[in-house]
Scaffold this motif. Structure first.
Motif, PDB file in Angstrom:
ATOM      1  N   ARG A  53      -0.409   7.864 -12.519  1.00  0.00           N
ATOM      2  CA  ARG A  53      -1.228   6.751 -12.034  1.00  0.00           C
ATOM      3  C   ARG A  53      -1.633   5.883 -13.211  1.00  0.00           C
ATOM      4  O   ARG A  53      -2.213   6.368 -14.191  1.00  0.00           O
ATOM      5  CB  ARG A  53      -2.468   7.268 -11.307  1.00  0.00           C
ATOM      6  CG  ARG A  53      -3.358   6.159 -10.744  1.00  0.00           C
ATOM      7  CD  ARG A  53      -4.543   6.747  -9.984  1.00  0.00           C
ATOM      8  NE  ARG A  53      -5.472   5.719  -9.525  1.00  0.00           N
ATOM      9  CZ  ARG A  53      -5.337   5.005  -8.421  1.00  0.00           C
ATOM     10  NH1 ARG A  53      -4.304   5.213  -7.632  1.00  0.00           N
ATOM     11  NH2 ARG A  53      -6.241   4.097  -8.081  1.00  0.00           N
ATOM     12  N   ARG A 101       8.141   4.575   0.118  1.00  0.00           N
ATOM     13  CA  ARG A 101       8.729   5.884  -0.169  1.00  0.00           C
ATOM     14  C   ARG A 101      10.249   5.790  -0.070  1.00  0.00           C
ATOM     15  O   ARG A 101      10.792   5.249   0.888  1.00  0.00           O
ATOM     16  CB  ARG A 101       8.223   6.960   0.793  1.00  0.00           C
ATOM     17  CG  ARG A 101       8.794   8.339   0.480  1.00  0.00           C
ATOM     18  CD  ARG A 101       8.072   9.454   1.204  1.00  0.00           C
ATOM     19  NE  ARG A 101       8.344   9.434   2.639  1.00  0.00           N
ATOM     20  CZ  ARG A 101       7.861  10.336   3.490  1.00  0.00           C
ATOM     21  NH1 ARG A 101       7.052  11.296   3.038  1.00  0.00           N
ATOM     22  NH2 ARG A 101       8.143  10.261   4.770  1.00  0.00           N
ATOM     23  N   THR A 123       7.209   8.385  -3.976  1.00  0.00           N
ATOM     24  CA  THR A 123       6.217   7.654  -3.186  1.00  0.00           C
ATOM     25  C   THR A 123       5.392   6.774  -4.117  1.00  0.00           C
ATOM     26  O   THR A 123       4.872   7.253  -5.136  1.00  0.00           O
ATOM     27  CB  THR A 123       5.291   8.616  -2.429  1.00  0.00           C
ATOM     28  OG1 THR A 123       6.086   9.499  -1.626  1.00  0.00           O
ATOM     29  CG2 THR A 123       4.330   7.850  -1.530  1.00  0.00           C
ATOM     30  N   LYS A 178       2.160   4.088  -4.254  1.00  0.00           N
ATOM     31  CA  LYS A 178       0.986   3.624  -3.516  1.00  0.00           C
ATOM     32  C   LYS A 178       0.180   2.647  -4.371  1.00  0.00           C
ATOM     33  O   LYS A 178       0.195   2.710  -5.604  1.00  0.00           O
ATOM     34  CB  LYS A 178       0.091   4.806  -3.129  1.00  0.00           C
ATOM     35  CG  LYS A 178       0.763   5.842  -2.225  1.00  0.00           C
ATOM     36  CD  LYS A 178      -0.199   6.985  -1.916  1.00  0.00           C
ATOM     37  CE  LYS A 178       0.439   8.030  -1.025  1.00  0.00           C
ATOM     38  NZ  LYS A 178      -0.490   9.163  -0.748  1.00  0.00           N
ATOM     39  N   ASP A 179      -0.535   1.768  -3.697  1.00  0.00           N
ATOM     40  CA  ASP A 179      -1.502   0.856  -4.333  1.00  0.00           C
ATOM     41  C   ASP A 179      -0.882   0.070  -5.484  1.00  0.00           C
ATOM     42  O   ASP A 179      -1.351   0.116  -6.633  1.00  0.00           O
ATOM     43  CB  ASP A 179      -2.719   1.640  -4.839  1.00  0.00           C
ATOM     44  CG  ASP A 179      -3.420   2.390  -3.722  1.00  0.00           C
ATOM     45  OD1 ASP A 179      -3.386   1.907  -2.578  1.00  0.00           O
ATOM     46  OD2 ASP A 179      -3.981   3.471  -3.996  1.00  0.00           O
ATOM     47  N   SER A 194       0.804  -1.216   0.000  1.00  0.00           N
ATOM     48  CA  SER A 194       0.000   0.000   0.000  1.00  0.00           C
ATOM     49  C   SER A 194       0.840   1.271   0.000  1.00  0.00           C
ATOM     50  O   SER A 194       0.363   2.324  -0.448  1.00  0.00           O
ATOM     51  CB  SER A 194      -0.915   0.018   1.228  1.00  0.00           C
ATOM     52  OG  SER A 194      -0.146   0.029   2.432  1.00  0.00           O
ATOM     53  N   TYR A 195       2.095   1.171   0.481  1.00  0.00           N
ATOM     54  CA  TYR A 195       2.883   2.403   0.604  1.00  0.00           C
ATOM     55  C   TYR A 195       4.370   2.087   0.603  1.00  0.00           C
ATOM     56  O   TYR A 195       4.844   1.215   1.340  1.00  0.00           O
ATOM     57  CB  TYR A 195       2.518   3.121   1.899  1.00  0.00           C
ATOM     58  CG  TYR A 195       3.248   4.422   2.146  1.00  0.00           C
ATOM     59  CD1 TYR A 195       2.744   5.628   1.673  1.00  0.00           C
ATOM     60  CD2 TYR A 195       4.445   4.443   2.858  1.00  0.00           C
ATOM     61  CE1 TYR A 195       3.405   6.826   1.913  1.00  0.00           C
ATOM     62  CE2 TYR A 195       5.115   5.628   3.096  1.00  0.00           C
ATOM     63  CZ  TYR A 195       4.592   6.821   2.622  1.00  0.00           C
ATOM     64  OH  TYR A 195       5.250   8.001   2.844  1.00  0.00           O
TER      65      TYR A 195
END
Length: 411
Positions: free
Chosen positions: A127, A56, A146, A148-149, A53-54
């Motif tokens: 994205r 960085r 970063t 995400k997903d 999910s994350y």
């Protein structure tokens, strides 16, 4: 109308991502290697939920120029090579220009970067392979990415991920090896807000091993340093006490690039053949410095598989380097132990009372006689005097004089 079509860029990127991005650890590997190539001396990696999910990655490298930010997300967009001739002498970790577009095609990526050539920084959001936002912003020199997903738009890939704990372990393993490959860079790894390890970045391999594996491992190492006409190998190997039941603690690097090589494994384990029991595998962190033209790193997009121009020569280099380290350490240990035993005996001898010392040093002809030792009985039985046919040493050493009978002379 024919059936063959040209795939759109987004579909092509998702297919390419299947080779480059297998799991969250693949993302971390690619991003960290980009930070190293940017000249960073401090790199911080943060993850949550095993990186799914994350994730960085923050570095203090050179950053990306404003005009190059969008190009960095285009397939085969790279600033590390210019022509095919450069592939034969690659010195950077990355060169394909596939990492960022592959990641951005299967996740949401937010990148902020600042280069000293620009007055300010730049932020871009991508994205599913599409740029959603790009703007100027103030930020320090370097880059923050970063992710995400991961695999939000490829459910077939998402369902094959393991548990968060397992995925975090994969990330930990790749970060440990990256930190060992670059001891001059300070790495900080944070999982769910908790710092897992931090390397000092002092360009000391043993310090990096201590920071990632702990004191027990760092205190049980033999240094390797060997060079021949083919290549040179340096690093550390462990003693028998830290051998493990698998090869997870073996890390091999070629020109500072972590690689997987059966030749390395076979050479190291052959050198340990007389030192370890069966199904025990040694700790090893070895660095091979070799001519760039003698190794091909352009075998697989992951860049962990390499080919060597002469695998037999490579085997000899690794084997002799490891064997010499083991033998020299064993000989020094044996010599030190012998000297220590001698000193211990002398100290013990001086500490004894004088009367005992004289008893110990006084020879005993009967007890020292070889025949008596052969005929002596166990100590738990009563000792009997020596047999009559065994003469004392003094008596046997002196020749017997002939007896002469003196008769009185007659008058």
């Amino acid at each position: 109308m024919g059936n063959i079509i040209i795939l759109d860029e987004n579909t092509a990127n998702q297919i390419a991502a299947g080779e480059v991005i297998e799991r969250p650890a693949s993302v971390i590997k690619e991003l960290v290697e980009n930070s190293v190539d940017a000249g960073a001396t401090k790199i911080t990696v943060e993850i949550k939920n095993g990186g799914v999910s994350y994730m960085r990655v923050t570095d203090n490298g050179s950053g990306i120029q404003k005009d190059d930010v969008a190009l960095a997300f285009e397939r085969h967009g790279t600033g590390k090579i210019r022509t095919s001739d450069d592939i034969r002498t690659i010195s950077t970790m990355g060169f394909r220009g596939e990492a960022l577009p592959s990641i951005a095609s299967v996740a949401e990526v937010v990148l902020t970067t600042a280069n000293k050539a620009d007055p300010g920084g730049t932020m871009i959001t991508v994205r599913g392979g599409r740029i959603e936002e790009q703007s100027d912003m103030g930020c320090p020199l370097g880059t923050v990415i970063t992710v995400k997903d991961l695999f939000f738009n490829t459910p077939a890939r998402f369902k094959f991920l393991r548990s968060d704990t397992t995925e975090a372990r994969y990330i930990h393993d790749i970060l440990v090896r990256t930190a060992l490959a670059h001891p001059d860079v300070s790495f900080t790894y944070i999982d769910s807000g908790k710092e897992v390890f931090r390397t000092p970045g002092d360009d000391n391999i043993k310090s990096a091993i201590y920071a990632t594996y702990g004191k027990e491992i760092a205190d049980a190492l033999f240094e390797v340093s060997y060079k021949d006409e083919y290549a040179s190998v340096t690093g550390f190997v462990g003693n028998a006490q830290i051998a493990a039941g698998n090869r997870n603690r073996q890390s091999f690097f070629v020109n500072k690039r972590y690689v997987k090589s059966k030749v390395f494994v076979a050479a190291v384990e052959q050198a340990y053949k007389t030192f370890l029991m069966k199904n025990r595998y040694p700790f090893a962190v070895l660095y091979l410095d070799i001519n760039y033209e003698a190794v091909d790193v352009n075998v697989h997009p992951a860049k962990t598989e390499v080919r060597f121009s002469d695998e037999q020569a490579l085997f000899r280099t690794i084997y002799h380097g490891t064997s010499n380290a083991l033998m020299s350490k064993t000989q020094r240990h044996t010599g030190s132990k012998q000297i220590s035993d001698i000193i211990h005996r002398e100290i013990k001898k001086e500490a004894l009372p004088e009367r005992h010392q004289s008893d110990i040093t006084r020879p005993n002809p009967v007890k020292d006689h070889p025949v008596e030792k052969t005929l002596s009985r166990p100590t738990f039985e009563k000792q009997e005097p020596a047999p009559s046919f065994v003469k004392p040493v003094e008596e046997r050493r002196q020749p017997q004089e002939e007896s002469v009978t003196m008769k009185p002379q007659g008058l």
